[in-house]
Design a protein around this motif. Structure first.
Motif, PDB file in Angstrom:
ATOM      1  N   TRP A   9       7.823   7.330  -8.487  1.00 43.77           N
ATOM      2  CA  TRP A   9       8.935   6.584  -9.087  1.00 43.77           C
ATOM      3  C   TRP A   9       8.588   6.025 -10.462  1.00 43.77           C
ATOM      4  CZ3 TRP A   9      13.858   6.561  -7.408  1.00 43.77           C
ATOM      5  CH2 TRP A   9      14.092   7.034  -6.113  1.00 43.77           C
ATOM      6  N   MET A  12      12.809  -1.480  -2.765  1.00 48.35           N
ATOM      7  CA  MET A  12      11.820  -0.450  -2.437  1.00 48.35           C
ATOM      8  C   MET A  12      10.435  -1.058  -2.650  1.00 48.35           C
ATOM      9  SD  MET A  12      11.515   3.422  -4.042  1.00 48.35           S
ATOM     10  CE  MET A  12      11.521   2.802  -5.740  1.00 48.35           C
ATOM     11  N   ASN A  43       5.128   2.786  -4.826  1.00 48.27           N
ATOM     12  CA  ASN A  43       6.169   3.802  -4.715  1.00 48.27           C
ATOM     13  C   ASN A  43       5.797   5.038  -5.524  1.00 48.27           C
ATOM     14  OD1 ASN A  43       8.079   2.094  -3.192  1.00 48.27           O
ATOM     15  ND2 ASN A  43       8.177   0.914  -5.085  1.00 48.27           N
ATOM     16  N   SER A  78       9.264   4.422  -0.071  1.00 49.97           N
ATOM     17  CA  SER A  78       9.393   5.214  -1.294  1.00 49.97           C
ATOM     18  C   SER A  78      10.273   6.436  -1.117  1.00 49.97           C
ATOM     19  CB  SER A  78       8.007   5.646  -1.794  1.00 49.97           C
ATOM     20  OG  SER A  78       7.354   6.456  -0.829  1.00 49.97           O
TER      21      SER A  78
END
Length: 966
Positions: free
Chosen positions: A146, A611, A143, A622
C-alpha cells in the motif's frame, strides 16, 4: 403437458428481466437473484469501481445496492459551473454533526452523496493524489503493497489523462505533466477546463515569492506547493466525469453487473448471529436519515416482503469474540427502501463488500454487531465481533472560509456569473455552443499545499508541543487501549513528517474571486461516528471533534497569518483585495473566533474502519478484510489509516481498483461457498433437527419445515456442495437442487459427473430424510456436456412424498464455437408439494390441488409456481443464459410422472424453426416442464397447445437472434 403459464415460467426464469424486452441489457432495479457471488453495499465511487471490475469475469454475478436514486443527467450535476450547487439537494444524505462545543457549540452540515455515483456527483471535481509519503506511511503501519509504488499503478489504471489543450496556457499556468505517472486508457476522464482565470497566475507568483514552489506535476507525489490540478472532466464536452458515467453507464449491459437503487442495507447477515431487535421488529417511524427521499420503489426485488429467507441461528447476544481468532462467515445482507418497509434479504456465495463511505460503513458494521462492545450493548445489538476501531479514528480535512474580494475589475471574476445576467447569458451560450468559456471553470483547481516550515516560523514549536502530548490528552475518554496505541503511532508519524518541506500541512483553496480558504491536511484531532439507535434509518452520531487537539488550531492560525503575507505581495496587491474575513487587523483572539465560527468540513471524512493491525485499533487487514471474518471487506475512505493531503476522490478510485485486484486474486480458483454455512437445518419426518434454536417463525407457521436448496459445482478439479435456506411457508415445502458442469478444455469425466449428480441427490434426500436412487447412465465426456435430471414422485403423509427416484438424460453439446470461454450448463431439479392446510410433521396426508392453483408471473431470479392456494416461491439457484452458463429448469408438481411426449414435441418445434440439431438438443431441456397427468387441463394426446407453441416460438426467435442463425 405444458400449459401457457408453465411455459412462461420456464422462459422467464431463463431470461433476465430486461432480456424479455432487450436481449443484451439489464434495467436498474430489475429483479434480483436470490444470491450473488459478490454483494457490494453502496454504489458510490468505490462501490461502482469494485462492482465493475469484479463483473469483468462473466462467470460471477455481482450486485451493488445503493440507498439513493440515479440522477437524471441534470445540468446541475454535469455542467462544471454548478459545482457545489447540488449539495443539500435530493442526492445528498443531508447529515449533520453533533454540536461542536470545542468550537462555537453549533452543529455543522456533513454532506455525503446519496445517489448512484455517490460523492462524485456532488464534489468539486478536483483530481490529485497527495504525497508519496502519505502512502508509504500506510505501508509502514503494516500494510504491505500500500505504499506509493503499490498505489501508483491503480492511480494510473483509473484515469484517462488528457493534457491541457494549449501549450501557451500550459506555460502561463505552469501546467506540466509526467507521462510516466499518468494513465491514458482508464474509465475516468481527467482533463482541464477551457477557461482559466488569470488571477491564478498572481497567486502562484505570490507563493513563489514566499518560498512555496510550483509543483511540476501535482500528481507525482514528490513535493508540497502550488499547482493547477486537473479535474474529472470530459475534455471534449466539458462535463463531469463521475463514477456513474465512468464505471457504470458504459458497462450497464453486462448481464452479471446488477445495480439496485433506493434500497438501504440495514444489516449484514452473519452466520450464527441473530438479528437485532429493531430489524426483527422494524420501527414504524419515518425515514429520519437526513432529508433525503423517504421511500423507494419496492418493485423489481424479485421477491415479496413476506418471503425473506431465514438468516441463521440464535446465539448468545453478548458473547465477546476475539477478532484475532474468530472466523465469522457473512451470509448476505438485509435491506429495505425505508424505515416502515419490511426487510428483504439477498445472499452472497463469496463476499460482501461494504463501500458505503466512512460514515455509513461504520454505522452498518455497528448495526450488524461488529464494533465496540460497549456501544452495541447499549442498544441491545447482538455482538458478533468486538472491534473497538469501528467508528473511531475519524479524520477530516476541516477548513475555514475567508473573504478577501478582489476589486480590480480588469480581471474576470467568477462572481460575475451570479451578479451580471448579461455576462452569465453570454457565458452560457458559449458553453452550449462551443464547450468553452467560464462555464467550464467551476472547479476551484488553482490550489496550493504548502508545508508547515514554509508558512510558519514557529513550526518547530507546534510540532514539539504535539510530540510532548500524552496520547490520551485529547482523545475521547475511555477509548480501548488498542486505539490509544494506534493513535500514538499515528501522532509520532505526523510529527516527523510535518517537519519536512515535502509534506503538505495545509491546503489553500483559491476561488479566483477573493477567497483563500485554508484547510488542515494532516490533522491530529480524532473524532467518531456511532449509531444513535438500533434503527438503521436513524442517522449516525457524527462527531468529527475538529480542533480538539490544539496542534490543529495552531496550524490554522499559521495558515490565516500566511494568507496575509500572500495578499501583501505585489502580484496580489494588483488584485486590490479587501480583507474582510478575517479583518486585516485581527489579533490572535479575533482569528481564533473566526476559526471557531467558520470551521466546516471539506467533505473528506475517513479512517473509521482503519487498515491497521488489531493491536493498533485496526478494523481491516491489508487485504481489506474485516478482522475476524472470512468474507467481509471494506472498500472506501474509511480504511485510510491516515488521511492523505489530497482531495479524496482520486485516492478512493485507486484504493477500489487495487481492492478489486486483491479480491480477484484471493478468490482465484476458490469455488463459491455455502449459503449459509454454519446454520444449515436438517428436516426430518418428526420435525426440525438442529443443534441450536431455529429462526423465529410466526404462529401460523411454527410447524413449517425448512427445506434446503443444494447446489453442486462440478469441474475436473473440484466439487463443492452448498446449501441455501429457502423460504418457509404455511402451505408449501419447496426444494431445489442443481448441478453445474463447467466447460473446460479437458473432457469432463463421466464418473465425476455421475458421482456429482449422485452427491446432489443424496444431499437433497438426506436433508429431508427421504430415500433416493440414481439410475446410471452414460455421460458424454466432451468439453461441455449437458444433462437433465428428471424424476417421479408420489404423495404421501407428512412431506407429501415417500419415494423420489432420479435419472439422468444426456444430450449433444452446443457446437464448439458456442461452448468456448467457459459456457456451462446447470442441471436444476425443483420439486414442490403444497396443501390447503399448514404442512408439518404431524399434518395428515393431503394431495395438492391443481384446481386451486393461481397463475403468477415469474422472474429470472425467483421461481414462482402456480401450485398452491397462495403464491409460493423459492430462492432457486440460478445463473445467466449463455453468459457464462445456461439455467435449465424442470418443473414438476406432486404427481408429475412423464415428460417424454412433451420433450419430443419441443424438439420438433426447435428443429423445425431452424435451430441446428446440436443446439436444439441442448436447448430442449431448458423449456421442458411437466404437468400432472391427472390435471384437469391435461391434454389427452400429451401434445402442446397453440398458446404454448407461440411462447416457445417467441423464445426460439430470441435464441435465433442470439446465435445469428438464419
Amino acid at each position: 403437458m405444458l400449459t401457457s403459464t408453465s411455459t412462461f415460467i420456464v422462459l422467464s426464469a431463463l431470461l433476465p428481466h430486461s432480456t424479455l424486452g432487450l436481449l443484451f441489457g439489464r434495467d436498474i432495479n430489475a429483479p434480483l437473484l436470490p444470491s450473488y457471488d459478490y454483494i457490494v453495499v453502496g454504489c458510490g465511487i468505490s462501490g461502482l469501481v469494485v462492482t465493475n471490475r469484479l463483473s469483468e469475469d462473466p462467470s460471477v454475478t455481482v450486485l451493488c445496492i445503493e440507498a439513493g436514486i440515479a440522477d437524471h443527467y441534470e445540468p446541475i450535476i454535469q455542467d462544471p459551473v454548478y459545482v457545489g450547487a447540488d449539495v443539500g439537494g435530493i442526492y445528498d444524505w443531508n447529515l449533520a454533526t453533533v454540536p461542536q462545543y470545542q468550537l462555537d457549540g453549533g452543529a455543522r452540515p456533513m454532506p455525503q452523496g446519496k445517489v448512484l455515483g455517490g460523492g462524485s456527483i456532488l464534489n468539486a471535481m478536483c483530481w490529485n493524489r497527495g504525497g508519496q509519503d502519505d502512502y508509504n506511511t500506510w505501508e509502514d503501519f503494516g500494510n504491505p503493497g500500500w505504499g506509493w509504488e503499490g498505489m501508483l499503478p491503480y492511480f494510473m489504471k483509473s484515469e484517462t489523462y488528457t493534457p491541457v489543450y494549449s501549450e501557451e496556457i500550459a506555460q502561463q499556468y505552469s501546467i506540466n505533466y509526467d507521462p510516466s505517472i499518468h494513465g491514458f486508457s482508464g474509465p475516468v476522464a481527467v482533463s482541464y477546463p477551457k477557461f482559466f482565470y488569470p488571477q491564478s497566475i498572481n497567486l502562484f507568483v505570490a507563493l513563489n515569492l514566499l518560498g512555496v514552489p510550483t509543483e511540476f506535476d501535482p500528481n507525482d507525489g514528490l513535493g508540497a506547493g502550488a499547482a493547477f490540478v486537473p479535474t474529472d472532466l470530459e475534455p471534449n464536452n466539458q462535463t463531469r466525469a463521475d463514477a456513474r458515467r465512468s464505471y457504470y453507464d458504459p458497462y450497464a449491459t453486462r448481464e452479471n453487473f446488477h445495480v439496485i437503487t433506493g434500497q438501504q442495507v440495514t444489516r449484514i447477515i452473519i452466520d450464527g448471529i441473530a438479528g437485532d431487535p429493531e430489524s426483527e421488529n422494524p420501527t414504524s417511524a419515518g425515514n429520519n436519515n437526513g432529508e433525503g427521499p423517504s421511500s423507494g420503489g419496492t418493485g423489481g426485488l424479485g421477491f415479496s416482503p413476506d418471503q425473506t429467507p431465514p438468516v441463521g441461528q440464535t446465539s448468545s447476544r453478548f458473547v465477546r469474540r476475539d477478532p484475532s481468532t474468530s472466523n465469522l462467515r457473512i451470509a448476505g445482507v438485509e435491506f429495505a427502501p425505508n424505515a416502515t418497509a419490511p426487510r428483504q434479504t439477498v445472499y452472497a456465495t463469496r463476499e460482501v463488500i461494504v463501500a458505503a463511505g466512512s460514515l455509513h460503513t461504520a454505522q452498518l458494521l455497528q448495526l450488524s454487531g461488529i464494533g465496540p462492545a460497549s456501544l452495541l450493548e447499549t442498544f441491545d445489538i447482538p455482538l458478533a465481533l468486538d472491534l473497538p476501531g469501528v467508528g473511531n479514528n475519524l479524520q477530516d480535512h476541516c477548513l475555514v472560509g475567508t473573504f478577501y474580494p478582489y476589486n480590480n475589475l480588469s480581471y474576470p471574476l467568477p462572481t460575475e456569473l451570479t451578479t451580471n445576467a448579461t455576462y452569465n447569458a453570454e457565458a452560457q451560450q458559449e458553453y452550449l455552443t462551443s464547450k468553452t468559456g467560464p462555464w467550464t471553470a467551476g472547479s476551484p483547481n488553482a490550489l496550493a499545499f504548502p508545508p508547515l516550515p514554509l508558512i510558519s516560523n514557529i513550526s518547530d514549536t507546534i510540532l514539539n508541543d504535539a510530540s510532548n502530548q500524552s496520547p490520551t490528552d485529547y482523545l475521547l475518554p475511555g477509548l480501548d487501549s488498542t486505539l490509544v496505541a494506534g493513535y500514538s503511532a499515528q501522532k509520532a508519524s505526523l510529527v516527523q513528517r510535518l517537519g519536512r518541506r515535502t509534506t503538505a500541512a495545509i491546503e489553500i483553496i483559491n476561488n479566483n474571486a477573493g477567497s483563500l480558504t485554508v484547510s488542515v491536511m494532516h490533522p491530529f484531532s480524532r473524532g467518531s461516528c456511532y449509531i444513535n439507535s438500533p434503527n438503521p434509518f436513524d442517522p449516525p452520531s457524527i462527531d468529527p471533534r475538529w480542533l480538539t487537539n490544539p496542534a490543529d488550531r495552531q496550524v490554522l492560525l499559521a495558515a490565516l497569518l500566511f494568507n496575509r503575507q500572500i495578499l501583501a505581495t505585489p502580484p496580489m496587491l494588483e488584485l486590490q483585495a479587501a480583507q474582510f474575513v478575517p479583518p486585516i487587523d485581527a489579533d490572535e483572539d479575533a482569528l481564533n473566533e473566526v476559526i471557531s465560527n467558520g470551521i466546516r468540513t471539506e467533505f473528506h471524512p475517513s479512517g473509521t474502519c482503519a487498515m491497521l493491525p488489531l493491536a493498533q485499533g485496526g478494523v481491516v487487514d491489508s487485504h481489506l478484510r474485516v478482522w475476524g471474518t472470512q468474507n467481509l471487506r471494506v472498500v472506501d475512505a474509511s480504511i485510510f489509516p491516515l488521511i492523505p493531503a489530497a482531495h479524496l476522490q482520486a485516492v478512493v478510485y485507486a484504493v477500489a481498483e487495487k481492492a478489486a485486484d486483491i479480491i480477484k486474486a484471493d478468490n482465484y480458483g476458490v469455488p463459491p461457498s455455502q449459503i449459509p454455512t454454519s446454520s444449515s437445518i436438517n428436516a426430518t419426518s418428526s420435525g426440525i433437527d438442529s443443534s441450536v434454536d431455529p429462526p423465529p417463525t410466526s404462529a401460523a407457521s411454527t410447524s413449517s419445515i425448512m427445506a434446503s436448496t443444494t447446489s453442486i459445482m462440478v469441474s475436473t478439479t473440484s466439487i463443492v456442495v452448498s446449501t441455501i435456506s429457502t423460504i418457509e411457508s404455511t402451505t408449501s415445502i419447496v426444494v431445489s437442487t442443481s448441478a453445474t458442469v463447467q466447460a473446460s478444455s479437458t473432457p469432463v469425466s463421466p464418473t465425476v459427473l455421475s458421482n456429482s449428480i449422485s452427491s446432489v441427490i443424496s444431499t437433497l434426500a438426506s436433508s429431508i430424510s427421504l430415500s433416493s436412487t440414481l439410475t446410471s447412465s452414460s455421460i458424454s465426456s466432451t468439453a461441455a456436456s449437458s444433462a437433465m435430471i428428471s424424476g417421479t414422485a408420489k404423495s404421501s403423509a407428512n412431506l407429501g412424498y415417500n419415494t423420489i427416484s432420479f435419472s439422468t438424460q444426456t444430450s449433444t453439446p452446443v457446437e464448439a464455437e458456442h461452448s468456448s470461454e467457459g459456457i456451462s450448463y446447470s442441471l436444476p431439479l425443483l420439486i414442490t408439494t403444497a396443501s390447503e392446510s399448514t404442512v408439518g410433521p404431524d399434518t395428515p396426508s393431503a394431495t395438492p390441488s391443481a384446481s386451486s392453483s393461481t397463475s403468477i408471473s415469474t422472474s429470472q431470479s425467483l421461481t414462482r409456481l402456480p401450485q398452491a392456494s397462495q403464491t409460493l416461491s423459492t430462492a432457486a439457484s440460478s445463473t445467466r443464459l449463455f453468459e457464462p452458463s445456461i439455467l435449465s429448469s424442470t418443473f414438476m408438481d406432486a404427481s408429475a410422472i412423464e415428460a417424454s411426449v412433451v420433450s419430443s414435441s419441443v424438439m420438433a418445434i426447435l428443429t423445425q424453426s431452424g435451430i441446428p440439431p446440436s443446439i436444439a438438443s441442448s436447448i430442449e431441456p431448458i423449456i421442458v416442464a411437466t404437468q400432472s397427468a391427472s390435471s384437469p387441463s391435461a391434454s389427452p394426446s400429451g401434445g402442446i397447445s397453440p398458446e404454448e407453441q407461440s411462447l416457445i416460438e417467441a423464445f426460439i426467435q430470441l435464441l435465433t437472434q442470439y446465435f445469428n442463425v438464419d
